[in-house]
Design an enzyme around this catalytic site. Structure first.
Site, PDB file in Angstrom:
ATOM      1  CD  GLU A  45      -2.682   1.094   2.643  1.00  0.00           C
ATOM      2  OE1 GLU A  45      -3.731   1.752   2.698  1.00  0.00           O
ATOM      3  OE2 GLU A  45      -2.268   0.388   3.588  1.00  0.00           O
ATOM      4  CE  LYS A 115      -7.572   0.864   3.917  1.00  0.00           C
ATOM      5  NZ  LYS A 115      -6.259   1.267   4.490  1.00  0.00           N
ATOM      6  CB  CYS A 147      -4.045  -1.989   4.590  1.00  0.00           C
ATOM      7  SG  CYS A 147      -3.009  -1.799   6.066  1.00  0.00           S
ATOM      8  CB  VAL A 180      -5.109  -8.122  13.555  1.00  0.00           C
ATOM      9  CG1 VAL A 180      -6.226  -7.958  12.536  1.00  0.00           C
ATOM     10  CG2 VAL A 180      -5.567  -7.676  14.936  1.00  0.00           C
TER      11      VAL A 180
END
Length: 266
Positions: A45, A115, A147, A180
């Site tokens: 990104e 996004k 992301c 995560v």
């Protein structure tokens, strides 16, 4: 139909506001992937500018097509390779900016994705995208997310129901939330019976933002086929799309999904 593909994820530390230098580094890492016969290569990104350019977002944002996509287009054309990247994109309305991923092949830009789930200060910096669609390249059916969205199962599921067999996440994901990244990336693969390519940033910016690295390529069973361990690295794996079919037959989440209750496409 070609079921096997060599795919790559580029992990890189970017220099803030140095487009020329970042593009040169990206090209170097792309060339490493090409040496290993990769035909699909994913960049992180905001790889061309760095992530923390918030004071100069408009200055460094581009149109698509534009400077960065033209640069990558030349590489894609020369080597007959597909490249996925993510940059700051100027919107149609003057002054608006999107965090946008795109797919480039030798015949041009195949599609892009803006996004939709913005992280923290991105809600101030960027406009939200409002559309999901699968981008086709031969038998690869590519679902783009970016992301933070790796933690949102809804987008991945909608893309899968639209036909995606590979989910791609250009990322600038934080180091302290590795737990995560680890679980969500494998969960998105398992629950959708898809391959996942997650290309992440490395390094730090402004002494306060520390990126997690650990770019990875994951199979439909949630196995990590390759994971980056260096600051600047290109990881490569061979994927077989037959495994998508096999996994969806063995664990039939998509067959058993009660669409009448969840209305995932609305």
């Amino acid at each position: 139909m070609t079921l096997k593909h060599v795919v790559a994820a580029v992990q890189m530390n970017c220099e803030l506001c140095n487009k020329a230098g970042n593009l040169q580094k990206a090209q170097m890492l792309i060339e490493q992937a090409l040496e290993q016969q990769a035909t699909l290569i994913v960049l992180p990104e905001l790889f061309n500018t760095g992530y923390r350019v918030e004071e100069q977002d408009w200055q460094y944002a581009e149109t698509i097509p534009g400077e960065t996509t033209d640069y990558l287009q030349r590489i894609a054309t020369q080597h007959d390779v597909t490249i996925i990247g993510c940059i700051l994109e100027r919107g149609e309305i003057e002054g608006t900016i999107f965090d946008t991923a795109f797919v480039i092949a030798k015949n041009g830009i195949l599609g892009k994705y803006r996004k939709t789930h913005l992280w923290d200060q991105e809600n101030i910096r960027f406009n939200r995208g409002d559309a999901l669609s699968v981008i086709h390249k031969d038998d690869l059916k590519i679902g783009l997310q970016i992301c933070y969205e790796i933690g949102f199962p809804e987008g991945a599921r909608i893309l899968t129901l639209q036909g995606a067999n590979i989910l791609v996440y250009p990322s600038a994901f934080g180091e302290k939330r590795y737990y995560v990244w680890d679980i969500a990336s494998r969960a998105r693969a398992i629950e959708n019976g898809c391959f996942v390519i997650a290309a992440n940033r490395s390094g730090s910016e402004k002494q306060s933002t520390h990126f997690g690295g650990k770019s990875r390529i994951i199979d439909p069973q949630g196995n990590v086929l390759a994971e980056a361990v260096q600051e600047d690295e290109c990881i490569v794996a061979t994927i077989n799309l037959q495994r998508v079919i096999q996994q969806r037959r063995e664990v039939p989440y998509l067959r058993d999904l009660n669409k009448a209750v969840f209305h995932p496409s609305e």
